[in-house]
Design an enzyme around this catalytic site. Sequence first.
Site, PDB file in Angstrom:
ATOM      1  N   TRP A  12       0.816  -1.228   0.000  1.00 46.00           N
ATOM      2  CA  TRP A  12       0.000   0.000   0.000  1.00 46.00           C
ATOM      3  C   TRP A  12       0.846   1.273   0.000  1.00 46.00           C
ATOM      4  CZ3 TRP A  12      -4.500  -0.886   4.081  1.00 46.00           C
ATOM      5  CH2 TRP A  12      -5.221  -2.028   3.702  1.00 46.00           C
ATOM      6  N   GLU A 171      11.176  -6.692  -9.494  1.00 45.60           N
ATOM      7  CA  GLU A 171      10.415  -5.482  -9.820  1.00 45.60           C
ATOM      8  C   GLU A 171      11.278  -4.556 -10.679  1.00 45.60           C
ATOM      9  OE1 GLU A 171       7.022  -4.817  -6.879  1.00 45.60           O
ATOM     10  OE2 GLU A 171       8.763  -3.760  -6.106  1.00 45.60           O
ATOM     11  N   SER A 217       3.378  -2.606 -12.197  1.00 49.46           N
ATOM     12  CA  SER A 217       2.151  -2.369 -12.976  1.00 49.46           C
ATOM     13  C   SER A 217       1.341  -3.643 -13.227  1.00 49.46           C
ATOM     14  CB  SER A 217       2.479  -1.655 -14.299  1.00 49.46           C
ATOM     15  OG  SER A 217       3.044  -0.383 -14.022  1.00 49.46           O
ATOM     16  N   GLY A 238       1.353  -2.840  -6.292  1.00 49.35           N
ATOM     17  CA  GLY A 238       1.296  -1.510  -5.679  1.00 49.35           C
ATOM     18  C   GLY A 238      -0.062  -0.886  -5.900  1.00 49.35           C
ATOM     19  N   GLY A 239      -0.140  -0.028  -6.908  1.00 51.70           N
ATOM     20  CA  GLY A 239      -1.351   0.758  -7.170  1.00 51.70           C
ATOM     21  C   GLY A 239      -2.642  -0.056  -7.151  1.00 51.70           C
TER      22      GLY A 239
HETATM   23  C1  PEP Z   1       5.305  -1.819  -6.043  1.00 53.04           C
HETATM   24  O1  PEP Z   1       5.288  -0.755  -5.475  1.00 53.04           O
HETATM   25  O2  PEP Z   1       5.873  -2.778  -5.528  1.00 53.04           O
HETATM   26  C2  PEP Z   1       4.656  -1.911  -7.345  1.00 53.04           C
HETATM   27  C3  PEP Z   1       4.860  -2.969  -8.063  1.00 53.04           C
HETATM   28  O3  PEP Z   1       3.846  -0.866  -7.729  1.00 53.04           O
HETATM   29  P1  PEP Z   1       2.802  -0.831  -8.963  1.00 53.04           P
HETATM   30  O4  PEP Z   1       2.050  -2.124  -8.930  1.00 53.04           O
HETATM   31  O5  PEP Z   1       1.959   0.340  -8.704  1.00 53.04           O
HETATM   32  O6  PEP Z   1       3.629  -0.728 -10.215  1.00 53.04           O
END
Ligand code: PEP
Length: 255
Positions: A12, A171, A217, A238-239
């Site tokens: 989060w 990531e 993402s 994340g998002g």
């Molecule tokens: C994260 O913060 O670990 C991430 C993968 O963010 P998002 O899914 O928003 O790209």
Amino acid sequence: MKVRRPIIAGNWKMHKTVHEAQTLVKSLLLELPDTIISDKDVVLCPPFTALHKVADMVSNTSIRMGAQDMHWEKEGAFTGEISATMLRDVYCRYVILGHSERRQHFGETSQTVNLKAKAALASNLRPIVCVGETLEEREKKDFRAIVRAQVRESLHGIAAELAEEVVVAYEPVWAIGTGRNASPAQAQEVHALIRTVLADLFGAKRAAKVRIQYGGSVKPANAEELLSQTDIDGALVGGASLDARSFTAIVKAAK
Ligand code: PEP
């Protein structure tokens, strides 16, 4: 069929007050009853301030708690920091370590991640160790060496018997929060590479049991294809983890 149990974690980040966290978790509890998640691990990683309240709300469910960082010392004069024992005290089972935002903005290095990972394991917390290259590194094409070194250094000296407790999250920095995910083939290539590093560190048998998440993402629209890759054992989200429907769809995509 995959031998590794899928693990979907929601990071989060610095979002949600306690009240907002309660609202989100109420929806998640409706969308994700235990019957739906019995064959996978679902982990929520709220900010520190919401850990206790969220832990209370999920206490009779299969949803697990995680934190977003910790310090490696047990206690002491470390203003602003939090220890593994404190995280265990609020029912955390997991802790994200070495997220690229911490590496980029707060001076985190693979050496400090290594200290933290060892301290987490010593307190029965499972580290989710994040690695991944920047766009510049990918374009220079030396990203494989960079990811290999991050994995080696972050996991240096961890006993082979504890390997299965570790989760690695690949990531790519260029995919985080950008809406531009790695393609399933790009992600699979790096996950397979990470597994060869894990085999060097812990032996092939143990490496085959370590879960490697993809993060960057991940959304309902791309989750199924990413998660169906041989070496992709879950997602760090994340998002999309801030919205109950999106997170639920991603959890359901993990088979
Ligand atoms: C994260 O913060 O670990 C991430 C993968 O963010 P998002 O899914 O928003 O790209």
